[in-house]
Design an enzyme around this catalytic site. Structure first.
Site, mmCIF file in Angstrom:
data_model
loop_
_atom_site.group_PDB
_atom_site.id
_atom_site.type_symbol
_atom_site.label_atom_id
_atom_site.label_comp_id
_atom_site.label_asym_id
_atom_site.label_seq_id
_atom_site.Cartn_x
_atom_site.Cartn_y
_atom_site.Cartn_z
ATOM 1 N N LYS A 84 -24.733 -36.571 -4.797
ATOM 2 C CA LYS A 84 -24.245 -35.617 -3.791
ATOM 3 C C LYS A 84 -25.335 -34.588 -3.477
ATOM 4 O O LYS A 84 -25.544 -34.233 -2.322
ATOM 5 C CB LYS A 84 -22.966 -34.901 -4.272
ATOM 6 C CG LYS A 84 -22.491 -33.872 -3.258
ATOM 7 C CD LYS A 84 -21.206 -33.123 -3.629
ATOM 8 C CE LYS A 84 -20.886 -32.074 -2.561
ATOM 9 N NZ LYS A 84 -19.739 -31.219 -2.863
ATOM 10 N N TYR B 278 -12.870 -30.652 -0.162
ATOM 11 C CA TYR B 278 -12.439 -31.815 0.610
ATOM 12 C C TYR B 278 -13.193 -33.097 0.230
ATOM 13 O O TYR B 278 -13.035 -34.122 0.906
ATOM 14 C CB TYR B 278 -12.610 -31.524 2.108
ATOM 15 C CG TYR B 278 -11.797 -30.340 2.583
ATOM 16 C CD1 TYR B 278 -10.443 -30.469 2.924
ATOM 17 C CD2 TYR B 278 -12.366 -29.067 2.675
ATOM 18 C CE1 TYR B 278 -9.700 -29.375 3.353
ATOM 19 C CE2 TYR B 278 -11.626 -27.963 3.095
ATOM 20 C CZ TYR B 278 -10.304 -28.125 3.434
ATOM 21 O OH TYR B 278 -9.564 -27.037 3.847
ATOM 22 N N GLU C 248 -14.822 -9.859 3.312
ATOM 23 C CA GLU C 248 -13.950 -10.462 4.316
ATOM 24 C C GLU C 248 -14.782 -11.298 5.280
ATOM 25 O O GLU C 248 -15.752 -10.782 5.863
ATOM 26 C CB GLU C 248 -13.230 -9.357 5.092
ATOM 27 C CG GLU C 248 -11.732 -9.530 5.027
ATOM 28 C CD GLU C 248 -11.051 -8.608 5.996
ATOM 29 O OE1 GLU C 248 -10.412 -9.115 6.930
ATOM 30 O OE2 GLU C 248 -11.210 -7.385 5.823
ATOM 31 N N ASP D 53 -22.257 -20.499 4.050
ATOM 32 C CA ASP D 53 -20.874 -20.646 4.470
ATOM 33 C C ASP D 53 -20.737 -22.080 4.940
ATOM 34 O O ASP D 53 -21.614 -22.602 5.636
ATOM 35 C CB ASP D 53 -20.498 -19.672 5.581
ATOM 36 C CG ASP D 53 -18.987 -19.585 5.718
ATOM 37 O OD1 ASP D 53 -18.317 -19.151 4.755
ATOM 38 O OD2 ASP D 53 -18.448 -19.989 6.766
ATOM 39 N N HIS E 77 -24.578 -31.807 3.011
ATOM 40 C CA HIS E 77 -24.912 -30.715 3.941
ATOM 41 C C HIS E 77 -25.599 -29.570 3.186
ATOM 42 O O HIS E 77 -26.606 -29.036 3.614
ATOM 43 C CB HIS E 77 -23.624 -30.241 4.623
ATOM 44 C CG HIS E 77 -22.479 -30.005 3.660
ATOM 45 N ND1 HIS E 77 -22.086 -30.938 2.714
ATOM 46 C CD2 HIS E 77 -21.673 -28.939 3.453
ATOM 47 C CE1 HIS E 77 -21.089 -30.447 2.005
ATOM 48 N NE2 HIS E 77 -20.818 -29.238 2.433
ATOM 49 N N ARG E 78 -25.087 -29.235 1.990
ATOM 50 C CA ARG E 78 -25.677 -28.145 1.189
ATOM 51 C C ARG E 78 -27.033 -28.577 0.632
ATOM 52 O O ARG E 78 -27.952 -27.761 0.517
ATOM 53 C CB ARG E 78 -24.714 -27.752 0.061
ATOM 54 C CG ARG E 78 -25.136 -26.508 -0.739
ATOM 55 C CD ARG E 78 -24.000 -25.953 -1.583
ATOM 56 N NE ARG E 78 -22.872 -25.568 -0.767
ATOM 57 C CZ ARG E 78 -21.772 -26.313 -0.600
ATOM 58 N NH1 ARG E 78 -21.609 -27.443 -1.247
ATOM 59 N NH2 ARG E 78 -20.799 -25.901 0.195
HETATM 60 P P1 IMP Z 1 -16.794 -20.918 1.787
HETATM 61 O O1 IMP Z 1 -18.094 -21.473 2.293
HETATM 62 O O2 IMP Z 1 -16.922 -20.403 0.400
HETATM 63 O O3 IMP Z 1 -16.168 -19.967 2.734
HETATM 64 O O4 IMP Z 1 -15.753 -22.094 1.637
HETATM 65 C C1 IMP Z 1 -16.005 -23.327 2.079
HETATM 66 C C2 IMP Z 1 -14.818 -24.239 1.855
HETATM 67 O O5 IMP Z 1 -15.131 -25.433 2.570
HETATM 68 C C3 IMP Z 1 -14.635 -24.628 0.399
HETATM 69 O O6 IMP Z 1 -13.675 -23.853 -0.228
HETATM 70 C C4 IMP Z 1 -14.209 -26.078 0.516
HETATM 71 O O7 IMP Z 1 -12.817 -26.150 0.775
HETATM 72 C C5 IMP Z 1 -14.930 -26.553 1.771
HETATM 73 N N1 IMP Z 1 -16.249 -27.107 1.397
HETATM 74 C C6 IMP Z 1 -17.484 -26.545 1.578
HETATM 75 N N2 IMP Z 1 -18.450 -27.327 1.082
HETATM 76 C C7 IMP Z 1 -17.823 -28.377 0.563
HETATM 77 C C8 IMP Z 1 -18.291 -29.528 -0.127
HETATM 78 O O8 IMP Z 1 -19.481 -29.720 -0.424
HETATM 79 N N3 IMP Z 1 -17.334 -30.413 -0.480
HETATM 80 C C9 IMP Z 1 -16.020 -30.235 -0.202
HETATM 81 N N4 IMP Z 1 -15.518 -29.180 0.399
HETATM 82 C C10 IMP Z 1 -16.417 -28.256 0.786
#
Ligand code: IMP
Length: 202
Positions: free
Chosen positions: A179, A158, A43, A72, A184-185
């Site tokens: 990409k 997104y 969670e 995250d 960011h990643r």
């Molecule tokens: P979490 O980090 O798994 O909690 O989810 C992050 C959410 O943010 C994802 O499900 C996407 O909707 C969005 N997100 C995170 N990184 C990206 C990206 O590199 N491209 C597009 N959407 C992203």
């Protein structure tokens, strides 16, 4: 080749992190919990990206008892007071109904309407977790703008509504390799890859 645990259930993120490490010569196999049948859905109760990254890392570390990378991430839209933000993965969900990516994109476009302020950024908080009291954390961004309609087929989440003005295209219109050089990643993963190699491989 080293093996790195990545605390995610998201295959897109696994593929991206593996390529990001490879780009930076940190060639590691990126394992995720589902590879070994672990049902991983902690969670995300944190109010920041970093808190949620640490929740994911701690949860997987408690199971595998080996170094863990967790991230995250999400989209922050200036004119929407930073939404979807930490709720990016769950944006627009209601009891019993989870929106798919295309619906979440439509929701953001609808909320933003004709607002001339389209400024937005992606955030990625990433941690290398080595033990309950020992971890390394980094948080990075990718600046851009929200388009008026979706464009492109690549990436996930997104990406189709996120424009990089200098390149004139959305993230979904980039090749995966492009990409993984600028996102960011990509920025967070490059640093975490280097820290991993320095701290764990000497
Ligand atoms: P979490 O980090 O798994 O909690 O989810 C992050 C959410 O943010 C994802 O499900 C996407 O909707 C969005 N997100 C995170 N990184 C990206 C990206 O590199 N491209 C597009 N959407 C992203």
């Amino acid at each position: 080749m080293g093996k790195i645990w990545f605390a995610t259930g998201n295959e897109h993120k696994r593929r991206e992190l593996a390529e990001i490490f490879a780009i930076h010569d940190a060639a590691h196999v990126v394992n995720i919990p589902s590879d070994v049948g672990i049902n991983f859905a902690p969670e995300e109760t944190g109010s920041t990206f970093l808190e949620n990254a640490l929740i994911k890392a701690r949860t997987l570390f408690a199971i595998v008892k080996e170094p863990v990378v967790a991230d995250d991430s999400g989209l922050c839209v200036e004119a929407l007071d930073g939404r979807p933000g930490v709720l990016s993965a769950r944006y627009g969900n209601t009891v019993g109904k989870n929106l798919v990516d295309a619906e979440k994109n439509r929701l953001v476009l609808k909320e933003l309407g004709n607002n001339p302020n389209r400024k937005a950024h992606f955030v990625c908080a990433m941690v290398l977790f080595l033990g309950d009291d020992r971890f390394f954390a980094v948080q990075e961004t990718l600046e851009g703008e929200i388009t008026c309609e979706k464009r492109g087929q690549g990436g996930f989440g997104y990406d189709p509504i996120f424009l990089i003005p200098e390149l004139g295209c959305t993230v979904a219109e980039l090749s995966p390799t492009k990409k993984n050089h600028l996102s960011h990643r990509a920025k967070a993963g490059a640093t975490i890859g280097r820290v991993y190699d320095a701290v764990l491989l000497g």
